[in-house]
Scaffold this active site. Structure first.
Site, PDB file in Angstrom:
ATOM      1  N   ILE A 157     -72.581  94.125 -12.201  1.00 52.33           N
ATOM      2  CA  ILE A 157     -71.266  94.744 -12.418  1.00 52.33           C
ATOM      3  C   ILE A 157     -70.518  94.856 -11.092  1.00 52.33           C
ATOM      4  O   ILE A 157     -69.312  94.602 -11.021  1.00 52.33           O
ATOM      5  CB  ILE A 157     -71.411  96.122 -13.117  1.00 52.33           C
ATOM      6  CG1 ILE A 157     -72.078  95.954 -14.490  1.00 52.33           C
ATOM      7  CG2 ILE A 157     -70.042  96.794 -13.283  1.00 52.33           C
ATOM      8  CD1 ILE A 157     -72.474  97.259 -15.171  1.00 52.33           C
ATOM      9  N   ARG A 178     -79.218  97.703  -1.850  1.00 55.62           N
ATOM     10  CA  ARG A 178     -80.593  97.709  -1.329  1.00 55.62           C
ATOM     11  C   ARG A 178     -80.905  96.380  -0.656  1.00 55.62           C
ATOM     12  O   ARG A 178     -81.520  96.330   0.386  1.00 55.62           O
ATOM     13  CB  ARG A 178     -81.596  97.948  -2.475  1.00 55.62           C
ATOM     14  CG  ARG A 178     -81.843  99.415  -2.730  1.00 55.62           C
ATOM     15  CD  ARG A 178     -82.679  99.601  -3.954  1.00 55.62           C
ATOM     16  NE  ARG A 178     -82.071  98.932  -5.105  1.00 55.62           N
ATOM     17  CZ  ARG A 178     -82.492  99.043  -6.350  1.00 55.62           C
ATOM     18  NH1 ARG A 178     -83.531  99.776  -6.630  1.00 55.62           N
ATOM     19  NH2 ARG A 178     -81.876  98.417  -7.344  1.00 55.62           N
ATOM     20  N   ALA A 238     -70.855 104.250 -12.801  1.00 56.25           N
ATOM     21  CA  ALA A 238     -72.304 104.028 -12.884  1.00 56.25           C
ATOM     22  C   ALA A 238     -72.976 105.141 -13.689  1.00 56.25           C
ATOM     23  O   ALA A 238     -73.212 104.983 -14.896  1.00 56.25           O
ATOM     24  CB  ALA A 238     -72.872 103.911 -11.481  1.00 56.25           C
ATOM     25  N   ARG A 239     -73.268 106.260 -13.060  1.00 53.70           N
ATOM     26  CA  ARG A 239     -73.924 107.382 -13.727  1.00 53.70           C
ATOM     27  C   ARG A 239     -73.496 108.674 -13.065  1.00 53.70           C
ATOM     28  O   ARG A 239     -73.303 108.723 -11.839  1.00 53.70           O
ATOM     29  CB  ARG A 239     -75.451 107.296 -13.585  1.00 53.70           C
ATOM     30  CG  ARG A 239     -76.151 106.431 -14.590  1.00 53.70           C
ATOM     31  CD  ARG A 239     -76.153 107.062 -15.989  1.00 53.70           C
ATOM     32  NE  ARG A 239     -76.785 106.198 -16.953  1.00 53.70           N
ATOM     33  CZ  ARG A 239     -76.189 105.195 -17.614  1.00 53.70           C
ATOM     34  NH1 ARG A 239     -74.906 104.943 -17.423  1.00 53.70           N
ATOM     35  NH2 ARG A 239     -76.856 104.464 -18.485  1.00 53.70           N
ATOM     36  N   GLU A 268     -72.677 115.424 -18.207  1.00 50.56           N
ATOM     37  CA  GLU A 268     -71.783 115.014 -19.289  1.00 50.56           C
ATOM     38  C   GLU A 268     -72.460 115.189 -20.647  1.00 50.56           C
ATOM     39  O   GLU A 268     -73.690 115.076 -20.720  1.00 50.56           O
ATOM     40  CB  GLU A 268     -71.316 113.562 -19.087  1.00 50.56           C
ATOM     41  CG  GLU A 268     -72.441 112.534 -19.180  1.00 50.56           C
ATOM     42  CD  GLU A 268     -71.950 111.125 -18.860  1.00 50.56           C
ATOM     43  OE1 GLU A 268     -71.340 110.909 -17.801  1.00 50.56           O
ATOM     44  OE2 GLU A 268     -72.192 110.246 -19.708  1.00 50.56           O
ATOM     45  N   HIS A 286     -66.982 108.250 -20.358  1.00 45.75           N
ATOM     46  CA  HIS A 286     -68.085 107.280 -20.366  1.00 45.75           C
ATOM     47  C   HIS A 286     -67.819 106.133 -21.352  1.00 45.75           C
ATOM     48  O   HIS A 286     -68.579 105.913 -22.292  1.00 45.75           O
ATOM     49  CB  HIS A 286     -69.424 107.965 -20.682  1.00 45.75           C
ATOM     50  CG  HIS A 286     -70.612 107.189 -20.184  1.00 45.75           C
ATOM     51  ND1 HIS A 286     -71.783 107.772 -19.772  1.00 45.75           N
ATOM     52  CD2 HIS A 286     -70.800 105.854 -20.032  1.00 45.75           C
ATOM     53  CE1 HIS A 286     -72.642 106.834 -19.399  1.00 45.75           C
ATOM     54  NE2 HIS A 286     -72.056 105.650 -19.554  1.00 45.75           N
TER      55      HIS A 286
END
Ligand code: 8YV
Length: 329
Positions: A157, A178, A238-239, A268, A286
């Site tokens: 993404i 990473r 993302a989160r 959430e 979301h």
């Protein structure tokens, strides 16, 4: 006898039909959000679970259901599943990568643009009848085209967002991840790999697209926000939990960064009240993957995984293939 499976949330009727051809299906047509105990209880006797990103599947849920063989997540993110606990018990976990990449990148780019150009703020201003005249400085924002796009988390993404920025909007792309991309992936985007502090300092528009893990918890907090330009925007598709929402609300309130676009939140669907009160943040519930075609593709892939895993086939997107082949009774 057909194996029994539990479908944790309401899904497309045609997906339930497909599953019913192979399984005894217990569905959740009322779309009730079950507690972890209710989930564990409903899983009794089930060989498979069709989950969404919202059901926590941990060691306790697995231990209460030793007959469970497969957990198939209708989401690319799988922080709701304790994959090592699944592996230790010989349970296959699968996710739904790939099919939502472009759709989620679209939403990420849209949120970034909305934050930069103050679109939600402008709409509220217009709807509330405050627009009475043109002014040279009315709702001025910052340019997206030609600006520096910073991406934290350069997976599928992240790269799709970088493509939009570099090829469509003439943006300079910098990223931190990473691992560094292969040259053949970096070069067409002109993407430059930088350390995290440089990313924060140089980005005009920072987009977060990394998975949520214990290591990425609060990857953006007050120290990181302090490194960003006061004119910068921050977008998170993302989160929740990757951003310290309270620290972000304080930075937005004090104009330490210009604006934010958020599709995901800590805790959430409850959203920090301080965020709700701020004008300079665009909020969506979301919906990164929420197009009809993409949600169908995600549900289809989750069904493919469940069917293949429980009928002796090859699941297309396993997270812990080491447990294959499954011992099916
Ligand atoms: C899902 C997502 O809609 O795939 C993901 O990881 O965040 C979304 O596309 C959500 O997780 C509900 O399953």
């Amino acid at each position: 006898m057909k194996p029994a499976v539990l479908v944790a949330r309401a899904v497309f009727p045609e997906i339930l039909e497909r599953l019913r051809a192979h399984f005894e299906v217990q569905s959740n047509d009322d779309d009730v959000v079950w507690s972890r105990d209710e989930l564990a209880e409903r899983l009794r006797g089930k060989a498979g679970l069709f989950s969404t990103g919202g059901e926590r599947v941990d060691a306790a849920v697995l231990d209460a259901n030793p007959q469970l063989r497969v957990v198939s997540n209708m989401a690319v993110g799988y922080n709701n599943i304790d994959v090592p606990a699944c592996t230790a018990r010989g349970v296959l976990a699968t996710n739904a990568p790939g099919v939502l990449t472009e759709t989620t990148a679209d939403l990420g780019f849209a949120l970034m643009m909305a934050a930069a150009r103050r679109m939600a703020e402008g709409e509220r201003y217009l709807r509330s009848g405050q627009w009475t005249k043109w002014s040279y400085d009315l709702l001025v924002g910052s340019d997206v085209h030609g600006a520096t796009l910073g991406i934290l988390g350069m997976g599928r993404i992240g790269q799709a967002i970088a493509r939009r920025g570099a090829l469509g909007f003439g943006m300079q792309v910098i990223y931190h991840n990473r691992s560094r991309l292969a040259p053949e992936d970096e070069v067409p985007l002109g993407a430059r790999y930088v350390d995290k502090a440089t990313l924060l300092r140089e980005a005009d528009h920072l987009v977060l697209v990394l998975p949520y893990t214990p290591e990425s918890h609060h990857a953006i907090g007050s120290a990181e926000l302090a490194l960003m330009k006061p004119s910068a925007t921050l977008t998170n598709v993302a989160r929740g939990g990757i951003v310290d929402d309270a620290a972000l609300a304080a930075a937005l309130r004090d104009k330490r960064i210009a604006a934010a676009g958020l599709d995901v939140f800590e805790g959430e669907p409850v959203v920090l009240p301080a965020l709700l009160e701020l004008p300079n943040v665009v909020l969506t519930p979301h919906i990164g993957s929420a197009t009809g075609a993409t949600r169908r593709a995600m549900a289809g892939l989750a069904a493919d995984n469940l069917i293949a895993a429980l009928t002796g086939g090859t699941p297309p997107t396993p997270l812990n293939p080491a447990v294959l082949p499954l011992k099916l009774s």
